[in-house]
Design a protein around this motif. Structure first.
Motif, mmCIF file in Angstrom:
data_model
loop_
_atom_site.group_PDB
_atom_site.id
_atom_site.type_symbol
_atom_site.label_atom_id
_atom_site.label_comp_id
_atom_site.label_asym_id
_atom_site.label_seq_id
_atom_site.Cartn_x
_atom_site.Cartn_y
_atom_site.Cartn_z
ATOM 1 N N LYS A 224 107.718 105.760 70.400
ATOM 2 C CA LYS A 224 107.955 104.493 71.076
ATOM 3 C C LYS A 224 107.816 104.640 72.586
ATOM 4 C CE LYS A 224 110.835 102.238 67.614
ATOM 5 N NZ LYS A 224 112.097 101.527 67.345
ATOM 6 N N CYS A 225 107.284 103.583 73.201
ATOM 7 C CA CYS A 225 107.058 103.562 74.644
ATOM 8 C C CYS A 225 107.686 102.308 75.237
ATOM 9 C CB CYS A 225 105.569 103.587 74.965
ATOM 10 S SG CYS A 225 104.690 105.026 74.349
ATOM 11 N N ILE A 226 108.388 102.481 76.378
ATOM 12 C CA ILE A 226 108.997 101.370 77.109
ATOM 13 C C ILE A 226 108.388 101.327 78.499
ATOM 14 C CG2 ILE A 226 111.136 100.376 78.005
ATOM 15 C CD1 ILE A 226 112.645 101.963 75.868
ATOM 16 N N LEU A 227 107.977 100.137 78.932
ATOM 17 C CA LEU A 227 107.369 99.956 80.256
ATOM 18 C C LEU A 227 108.147 98.901 81.020
ATOM 19 C CD1 LEU A 227 105.026 100.355 82.317
ATOM 20 C CD2 LEU A 227 103.801 98.539 81.085
ATOM 21 N N ILE A 228 108.476 99.226 82.282
ATOM 22 C CA ILE A 228 109.119 98.261 83.182
ATOM 23 C C ILE A 228 108.214 98.108 84.394
ATOM 24 C CG2 ILE A 228 111.172 97.684 84.532
ATOM 25 C CD1 ILE A 228 112.773 99.547 82.737
ATOM 26 N N GLY A 229 107.736 96.888 84.611
ATOM 27 C CA GLY A 229 106.813 96.646 85.714
ATOM 28 C C GLY A 229 107.099 95.330 86.399
ATOM 29 N N ARG A 230 106.165 94.910 87.237
ATOM 30 C CA ARG A 230 106.277 93.638 87.949
ATOM 31 C C ARG A 230 105.464 92.573 87.225
ATOM 32 N NH1 ARG A 230 106.061 94.283 94.526
ATOM 33 N NH2 ARG A 230 107.934 95.556 94.764
ATOM 34 N N GLN A 231 105.955 91.346 87.284
ATOM 35 C CA GLN A 231 105.324 90.247 86.578
ATOM 36 C C GLN A 231 103.862 90.082 86.973
ATOM 37 O OE1 GLN A 231 107.009 87.928 84.336
ATOM 38 N NE2 GLN A 231 104.939 87.231 83.870
ATOM 39 N N ASP A 232 103.579 90.057 88.257
ATOM 40 C CA ASP A 232 102.206 89.802 88.693
ATOM 41 C C ASP A 232 101.260 90.917 88.280
ATOM 42 O OD1 ASP A 232 103.494 91.540 90.456
ATOM 43 O OD2 ASP A 232 102.200 90.990 92.136
ATOM 44 N N GLN A 233 101.753 92.164 88.309
ATOM 45 C CA GLN A 233 100.921 93.288 87.913
ATOM 46 C C GLN A 233 100.626 93.268 86.418
ATOM 47 O OE1 GLN A 233 99.719 96.211 89.942
ATOM 48 N NE2 GLN A 233 99.823 94.427 91.290
ATOM 49 N N LEU A 234 101.627 92.966 85.624
ATOM 50 C CA LEU A 234 101.442 92.899 84.176
ATOM 51 C C LEU A 234 100.512 91.755 83.801
ATOM 52 C CD1 LEU A 234 105.131 93.619 83.095
ATOM 53 C CD2 LEU A 234 103.186 95.192 82.931
ATOM 54 N N ASP A 235 100.637 90.638 84.499
ATOM 55 C CA ASP A 235 99.772 89.492 84.217
ATOM 56 C C ASP A 235 98.306 89.813 84.482
ATOM 57 O OD1 ASP A 235 101.890 87.906 83.438
ATOM 58 O OD2 ASP A 235 102.114 86.934 85.395
ATOM 59 N N SER A 236 98.042 90.728 85.396
ATOM 60 C CA SER A 236 96.660 91.043 85.757
ATOM 61 C C SER A 236 95.995 92.020 84.789
ATOM 62 C CB SER A 236 96.613 91.628 87.180
ATOM 63 O OG SER A 236 97.248 92.910 87.212
ATOM 64 N N ILE A 242 98.485 96.865 77.419
ATOM 65 C CA ILE A 242 99.922 96.936 77.145
ATOM 66 C C ILE A 242 100.223 96.891 75.656
ATOM 67 C CG2 ILE A 242 100.546 95.972 79.379
ATOM 68 C CD1 ILE A 242 101.004 93.306 78.047
ATOM 69 N N SER A 243 99.180 96.853 74.837
ATOM 70 C CA SER A 243 99.413 96.765 73.390
ATOM 71 C C SER A 243 100.024 98.037 72.825
ATOM 72 C CB SER A 243 98.093 96.442 72.668
ATOM 73 O OG SER A 243 97.144 97.481 72.880
ATOM 74 N N ASP A 244 99.845 99.187 73.496
ATOM 75 C CA ASP A 244 100.407 100.449 73.021
ATOM 76 C C ASP A 244 101.883 100.598 73.374
ATOM 77 O OD1 ASP A 244 97.988 101.298 71.949
ATOM 78 O OD2 ASP A 244 97.337 102.201 73.830
ATOM 79 N N TRP A 245 102.418 99.677 74.148
ATOM 80 C CA TRP A 245 103.810 99.780 74.591
ATOM 81 C C TRP A 245 104.684 98.907 73.706
ATOM 82 C CZ3 TRP A 245 105.169 103.083 78.593
ATOM 83 C CH2 TRP A 245 104.091 103.712 79.226
ATOM 84 N N ASP A 246 105.711 99.518 73.127
ATOM 85 C CA ASP A 246 106.559 98.812 72.169
ATOM 86 C C ASP A 246 107.449 97.785 72.851
ATOM 87 O OD1 ASP A 246 106.203 100.511 69.509
ATOM 88 O OD2 ASP A 246 106.309 101.910 71.190
ATOM 89 N N ARG A 247 107.819 98.058 74.063
ATOM 90 C CA ARG A 247 108.714 97.149 74.785
ATOM 91 C C ARG A 247 108.260 97.083 76.234
ATOM 92 N NH1 ARG A 247 115.328 97.875 75.146
ATOM 93 N NH2 ARG A 247 115.819 95.734 75.794
ATOM 94 N N VAL A 248 108.022 95.878 76.724
ATOM 95 C CA VAL A 248 107.577 95.673 78.106
ATOM 96 C C VAL A 248 108.578 94.762 78.793
ATOM 97 C CG1 VAL A 248 105.703 94.914 79.601
ATOM 98 C CG2 VAL A 248 105.174 95.945 77.379
ATOM 99 N N LEU A 249 109.090 95.203 79.946
ATOM 100 C CA LEU A 249 110.170 94.508 80.632
ATOM 101 C C LEU A 249 109.811 94.253 82.095
ATOM 102 C CD1 LEU A 249 113.113 96.767 79.357
ATOM 103 C CD2 LEU A 249 112.407 94.561 78.393
ATOM 104 N N VAL A 250 110.496 93.263 82.669
ATOM 105 C CA VAL A 250 110.443 93.007 84.109
ATOM 106 C C VAL A 250 111.871 92.815 84.602
ATOM 107 C CG1 VAL A 250 108.143 91.957 84.066
ATOM 108 C CG2 VAL A 250 110.168 90.517 83.754
#
Length: 582
Positions: A224-236, A242-250
């Protein structure tokens, strides 16, 4: 520059006040700078100096401490690391290293730091610390201008001592901190840096993200992979990234709600760079400067990362999650990005070309010349500007309202205390909605007067009353200065002895001269520097000069005679009572 100006005072006087409190009394800042002398130096990306909010003549005091550098592979010089060397009474060095995600700013962002200290041991280079030594050793070769005389061998000495240290991991982690440096070699983009471990779980935190680096990092985990990033960066990012990441957060919007009005104009939000990877019973945590981007992982930028390893049961990803940071995050929900405006894209490209032109070797320099009207500071150079881009420049000792539009040359008539080699630039596009590019540059300068710093000091001590009150506070050391208000209600026209407690001041001087003469060095430096200019000599009372010369003569006499028990006769020069003259 504001953060750098406050740094010596915060470090030497252990000041724990807020930003504005530290910056409120420029005379304290100046004295802290004078106290540190040539003891602190900052290597910074050539385009990484922000324009300060307020014009100050004291910024000129930083010119010998700031060294602009250029990354080897065309990216940014991006490491955030402090290396501090302390020497005890036995002359044995103690080194403290702080690896951060944070720049030297007053930003209110979420950041991370790892701090450790060690004593150099043996003669062999330690494997774990060798990359940090390599970074320090490379700094002089990356600098755009010649370093002050004697600095390069001091940097080499620091690098050699760092390499002989094993910096211990935080308590209950295992072994030494491992340092890794990226971007120093002449290679870029061919191979992305990744954590050495391949593990069962992965947590990554990064404010800036690119698809290739993110996909490569996800491949370091088979669980399992967890990613925490910024909204604008993830949107781009493309959905596949990001499909390989099980959980993506901001970060939740409430995460920045405690910022007060004083800090409202300072950048905030997520800025930490953290990677945690569980492998077997252990977990390794990486912190430092590298974002999950092609520039960061691909060797374009110069970066520094540090890693520590411990048991999953104590420091694993679940324990990190339970500590609370993930509780102030929320699930990422894509927001449809705005339609790309091709005109805005071209405008941003044009701004970047002009920015690069400002940074080109030999593009700009500062000349100072004196005439009957005072000093003329002139910005000169060769620049080809786009008709769609407006460039405004001004010395950072002045406010932005003093800015003048290019073309060059541009000149400003300035008093000596406002001359500086730091010049601010604002680049603007005629295209609406495109943000300005703002930066300050430390430029090659010729014709600067040698006594410029004495005039900065004189501009801050503008009366005998202020001088005497500052002198009394200075005798108490920098800790006493922090409590000094700089305000007084004494009668400036009366004699210095009557208005400012001359007898007690005299007793203090004599007592310190007898017991701790080294404490009077800041006083000597203050008086000598003020006496170096005509205006400064008017500030220092003649009576005080007579007393100070007697004290200085007594100190010199004592140092010649040695520290025998009979060498106290110098105290009688000013008739200090014998009971106090020990």
């Amino acid at each position: 520059l504001e953060a750098l100006l406050a740094l010596p005072l915060a470090a030497l006087a252990h000041a724990d006040g807020g930003v504005d409190e530290l910056m409120a009394e420029p005379l304290l800042l100046l004295e802290a700078l004078r106290e540190t002398g040539s003891q602190f130096h900052v290597f910074v990306d050539e385009a990484g100096i922000a324009i300060p909010r307020t014009g100050r003549g004291t910024y000129a005091m930083l010119e010998s401490s700031v060294h602009a550098v250029r990354a080897t592979n065309g990216g940014a010089f991006h490491p955030k690391v402090w290396v501090m060397r302390f020497v005890g009474e036995d002359d044995a060095p103690l080194l403290r290293v702080a690896v951060l995600s944070r720049n030297l700013t007053f930003d209110c962002s979420w950041d991370v730091a790892l701090v450790s200290e060690a004593v150099p041991e043996g003669k062999r280079r330690k494997r774990s610390s060798r990359p940090l030594g390599d970074l320090l050793r490379a700094l002089p070769g990356l600098a755009n201008q010649a370093l002050p005389e004697g600095l390069e061998p001091r940097v080499e000495q620091l690098a050699a001592e760092v390499e002989r240290c094993e910096f211990p991991s935080p308590e209950t982690f295992e072994g030494a901190i491992d340092f890794q440096t990226l971007g120093l070699k002449q290679s870029r983009g061919k191979r992305l840096w990744l954590p050495a471990e391949h593990g069962s779980r992965l947590l990554a935190i990064s404010p800036f993200i690119s698809a290739r680096a993110l996909e490569a990092l996800a491949g370091a985990s088979y669980g399992k992979c967890i990613l925490i990033g910024r909204q604008d960066q993830l949107d781009s990012l493309p959905e596949k990234a990001i499909s390989d990441w099980d959980r993506v957060l901001v970060l939740a919007e409430q995460a920045g709600s405690e910022i007060d009005d004083e800090a409202a104009d300072r950048p905030d939000g997520l800025h930490a760079k953290v990677i945690g990877i569980e492998h077997g019973w252990n977990v390794s945590w990486y912190v430092g400067s590298a974002n999950i981007t092609n520039s960061g992982f691909g060797g374009y930028n110069v970066e520094l990362m540090a890693s520590v390893t411990g048991k999953c049961s104590r420091f694993g990803i679940d324990r990190f999650a339970a500590a609370g940071f993930i509780d102030i995050c929320e699930s990422y929900q894509p927001i449809e990005p705005a339609v790309i405006d091709s005109e805005a894209v071209f405008a941003k490209d044009a701004l970047e070309k002009v920015r690069q032109a400002l940074l080109a070797d030999g593009a700009l320099h500062v000349e100072c010349a004196h005439d009957d009207s005072g000093w003329l500071l002139t910005l000169k150079g060769n620049l080809e500007l786009s008709a769609d881009i407006k460039v405004v420049a001004w010395p950072v000792s002045l406010g932005e309202e003093s800015g003048k539009p290019l073309p060059l040359p541009l000149g400003w008539q300035l008093p000596t205390n406002l001359l500086t080699a730091f010049v601010a630039f604002r680049l603007s596009s005629i295209v609406a909605g495109v943000d300005d590019v703002r930066l300050a540059l430390l430029l090659p300068a010729t014709g600067m007067p040698e006594n410029r710093m004495m005039h900065v000091l004189r501009s801050l001590i503008d009366s005998r009353e202020r001088f005497m009150r500052f002198l009394r506070a200075l005798i108490g050391g920098l800790d006493g200065l922090v409590e000094w208000s700089g305000q007084g209600n004494g009668d400036e026209t009366s004699g210095w002895g009557a208005a400012f407690g001359g007898e007690s001041l005299l007793e203090d001087l004599m007592r310190i001269a007898a017991r701790e003469p080294a404490r009077l060095e800041p006083v000597r430096r203050l008086i000598d520097d003020l006496r170096a200019t005509d205006e400064g000599r008017d500030i220092v009372p003649d009576d005080l000069i007579a007393v100070w010369d007697a004290v200085q003569e007594a100190i010199d006499h004592h140092s010649v005679r040695g520290h025998d028990t009979n060498a106290t006769a110098h105290v009688d020069l000013c008739a200090t009572p014998a009971a106090e003259a020990d």
